[in-house]
Design a protein around this motif. Structure first.
Motif, PDB file in Angstrom:
ATOM      1  N   PRO A 226      -9.667 -26.280 -12.843  1.00  0.00           N
ATOM      2  CA  PRO A 226      -9.024 -24.876 -13.271  1.00  0.00           C
ATOM      3  C   PRO A 226      -9.404 -23.620 -13.623  1.00  0.00           C
ATOM      4  N   PRO A 228     -11.304 -20.286 -12.482  1.00  0.00           N
ATOM      5  CA  PRO A 228     -11.411 -19.602 -11.627  1.00  0.00           C
ATOM      6  C   PRO A 228     -12.225 -19.454 -10.901  1.00  0.00           C
ATOM      7  N   SER A 245      -7.360 -22.445  -8.550  1.00  0.00           N
ATOM      8  CA  SER A 245      -6.841 -21.258  -8.941  1.00  0.00           C
ATOM      9  C   SER A 245      -7.443 -19.784  -8.865  1.00  0.00           C
ATOM     10  N   GLU A 248      -5.104 -18.348  -6.987  1.00  0.00           N
ATOM     11  CA  GLU A 248      -3.294 -17.564  -7.985  1.00  0.00           C
ATOM     12  C   GLU A 248      -4.425 -16.476  -8.656  1.00  0.00           C
TER      13      GLU A 248
END
Length: 725
Positions: A226, A228, A245, A248
């Protein structure tokens, strides 16, 4: 490659005491954390004799003691300590802990989750046999029994021995893991060497299979994280890979990130600094930076970076932690704390100023009644009176901001108040501004003070007018909203439940973030000198807070401003306003047979009130504080008919405490409280004292006389009244 096992383990002297008796906890703290120097030396000598160490610095304060009074609480604390990365080494557990789990059940439950915890069972008598204990909990090699009352040295020995044992257990496990890793590594090397001997083809196949498995494991961990992460080439132009991650967070496609066509750093000095540190073989940790997403949104992040080798090629592992929401919440908390501090300061200034204004207005009013007063002096006094009245309005605004003004809340139809106020607004905002109302029908009532709501509407509307000097559109809208957890997460000041929202929107020039951060501060204004006091929005802020609501601001330079205020719903529904007759009290003639005790810590105000009452014909006694008042009471108790006292006073005795003491001694004593604050701020018990009156500062001599006369001639327990001057 370093193949030496790393067996060092930090000392752990965290101990948990689980016992329902608080005195037992204190005993353990005294034993395991001695402050006495001589006892500390004895304990050092004991430790040296037990473990062969040389006696050195005092062992005092080595143990960190935590307490739990029931088994469930103990288990929760063990869980919390492990979650924090600072587990307990030893727990002393009482056998009997009614109600709830006993010691045996507590130990069983703890060991199911944390089997390494060393346990000492504490008991004053034989609750269980050793066989029963072993059968119930097992793992008896991690458990000792301590009989109550226990010896201090024995407790200390157990604490030291078991904490050492816990540490050695962790070290042993760590060493075994490291040794297993070393064995696996050596085994892999031997197998690889053996494979090479069988031929180049077999060696290459085995190596490729091992590489495939390694890459597969790394790939799964990398892409499912989770956090990045991206793997960049040393020059920083493009990426070898990026997880979901990361994509996003920056809002870009994988292709764009891998090709290096997406620039996500808001400041190019950040990646340059990261490359510089990694080139010097320095790891990057918690570097604050700002990234810009593809939607042009700025996000605050903490950057971590490491050098990484893949297939003998150098890369940089980039890790980003998005802290935008956390920073925003921290800033909002600091702003709320600042506003609260300013509010307390404003309230204190307004309260003290109300005392001064009472003296000024009272003496000015008295002098202006003199028919033989010189005209010039009369004109000067009128100016003083007008200035004092303006100052009174300013103190009310300060008290509104600090949420210490007097309010009288009742069920209220917000739409009706808006419509009534708009009738006045149309004359004030000018014809160059279009006024639009968007009022939702059938709204439930709010619980608010009507005058305060009108003040909120007027201040917001006039502020919006000033933001549109060249004309524009002003919109007032009402609607019912439901605040859920998601809404509250965006604004920590909001509350869950149903509220009525009053939104005031303008098409003016808007505000930048720096201005928004200060708009609710008292006396802050962007207007020219003499064009405003800077108290308008500060007053709105205080009113909403005092009513249990809040404010939200949506603005940006060039796109206008929308200010939303949220009022709580009334729990009572609509209540018809009672038409109370304002009948004046019957004729009452002051007499020196009536004695009034005036208690006020402000000297000028005390002298003014005493003189005003004496002029009316009363016999007046005065005191500067609670202790002085009690001395006067002791001498004149039977003669005192009424107590007029300030609520907030020095010398540790408040006006309420003073009145309570005197009423206990003389139940028929009449009391008038006075203060620059609202009576609502002194607690619900104050509101239930229906037999007393409350006189709000500042007040004029006529109001003082009327309130005293009304209370003296009242019979029984009249309704609690606010006598506002």
């Amino acid at each position: 490659m370093n193949l030496t096992p790393q067996t060092s383990q930090p000392h752990n002297h965290r101990i948990l005491i689980i016992d329902d008796n608080p005195s037992i906890h204190e005993d353990f703290r005294k034993i395991l954390g001695p402050a006495d120097a001589k006892l500390a030396e004895e304990l050092d000598a004991t430790e040296a004799s037990l473990f062969g160490d040389q006696a050195g610095a005092s062992s005092a304060q080595k143990f960190r003691i935590d307490s739990a009074f029931q088994g469930q609480e103990g288990l929760d604390k063990v869980r919390a300590a492990c979650a924090e990365g600072a587990p307990y080494a030893v727990a002393f557990v009482d056998v009997r802990m009614p109600p709830g789990w006993d010691g045996i059940e507590t130990i069983s439950r703890i060991w199911k989750e944390f089997p390494d915890l060393q346990i000492v069972i504490c008991t004053a008598y034989s609750d269980y046999s050793w066989d029963e204990i072993a059968k119930s909990v097992g793992n008896t090699d991690k458990m000792l029994v301590l009989k109550k009352p226990f010896d201090n040295v024995e407790v200390l020995q157990m604490a030291h021995a078991l904490s050492k044992k816990w540490q050695l257990t962790q070290m042993g496990r760590k060493q075994m893991e490291e040794l297993d890793a070393l064995v696996n590594q050596r085994t892999a090397e031997l197998r690889a060497a053996n494979a090479r001997l069988t031929g180049e083809v077999a060696e290459r196949a085995a190596a490729e299979e091992a590489l495939h498995r390694s890459e597969e494991r790394f790939s799964k961990a990398f892409h499912s994280s989770p956090v990045p992460m991206a793997i960049q080439r040393p020059e920083g132009k493009d990426c070898l890979d990026a997880n979901i991650s990361f994509l996003e967070l920056v809002g870009a496609s994988r292709e764009a990130v891998l090709a290096g066509s997406t620039t996500f750093w808001a400041d190019e000095s950040t990646p340059a600094l990261v490359r510089q540190e990694l080139a010097a073989r320095h790891a990057v940790r918690n570097l604050a930076a700002i990234i810009r997403t593809t939607s042009d949104e700025k996000r605050e992040v903490l950057v971590a970076a490491e050098n990484l080798e893949l297939g003998n090629a150098p890369y940089h592992l980039l890790i980003l932690q998005d802290i935008t929401d956390r920073v925003r919440l921290e800033n909002e908390l600091r702003q709320a704390q600042k506003m609260e501090a300013v509010g307390r300061l404003a309230a204190g200034v307004a309260h003290d100023f109300n005392n001064i204004l009472t003296v000024i207005l009272g003496n000015t009013s008295t002098q202006l009644r003199n028919p033989r007063l010189d005209k010039k002096l009369s004109s000067s006094l009128n100016q003083v009176q007008r200035a004092a009245e303006r100052a009174t309005a300013l103190t009310r605004q300060l008290l509104a901001y600090s949420r210490k003004q007097i309010i009288q809340r009742r069920p209220l139809a917000l739409n009706e108040v808006v419509e009534q106020t708009v009738a006045m607004l149309r004359r004030l905002i000018g014809e160059h501004i279009a006024l639009d109302m968007q009022l939702a029908p059938d709204l439930p009532p709010i619980f608010a003070d009507p005058s305060n709501v009108e003040q909120v509407i007027m201040n917001l509307a006039l502020n919006a007018r000033d933001a549109m000097p060249d004309g524009g559109k002003l919109t007032l809208a009402t609607t019912r909203v439901e605040i859920d957890k998601a809404s509250r997460a965006r604004n920590p000041e909001s509350q869950l439940g149903s509220y009525i929202c009053l939104a005031v929107k303008d098409t003016g020039h808007g505000m930048d973030p720096a201005t928004v951060a200060r708009i609710f501060e008292p006396f802050f204004t962007t207007k020219d000198p003499g064009q405003g006091t800077g108290m308008g929005l500060a007053t709105v802020y205080g009113v909403l807070k005092q009513h249990g609501g809040w404010i939200e601001v949506d603005t940006a330079p060039g796109r206008g401003t929308t200010i939303r205020t949220f009022f709580p719903l009334s729990k009572e529904g609509f209540v018809a306003a009672s038409a109370k007759s304002e009948s004046s009290p019957t004729e009452f003639t002051p007499s020196n047979a009536i004695t009034i005790l005036v208690v006020e810590d402000e000297e000028m105000l005390r002298e003014f009130v005493s003189e005003a009452l004496a002029t009316l014909g009363y016999r007046v006694l005065s005191a500067a504080n609670g202790p002085d008042a009690l001395n006067v009471w002791g001498e004149h108790r039977d003669k005192i008919d009424l107590l007029l006292t300030d609520v907030v006073m020095p010398e540790s005795i408040s006006g309420r405490q003073l009145a309570h003491t005197m009423i206990q001694d003389k139940p028929d004593l009449k009391v008038i409280f006075t203060s620059g604050y609202s009576s609502e701020l002194f607690g619900s018990e104050f509101e239930r004292e229906k037999e007393h009156l409350f006189l709000a500062k500042p007040y004029l001599p006529d109001r003082l006389a009327q309130t005293v006369a009304m209370h003296l001639q009242s019979q029984g327990t009249p309704a609690f009244a606010h006598a506002n001057g």
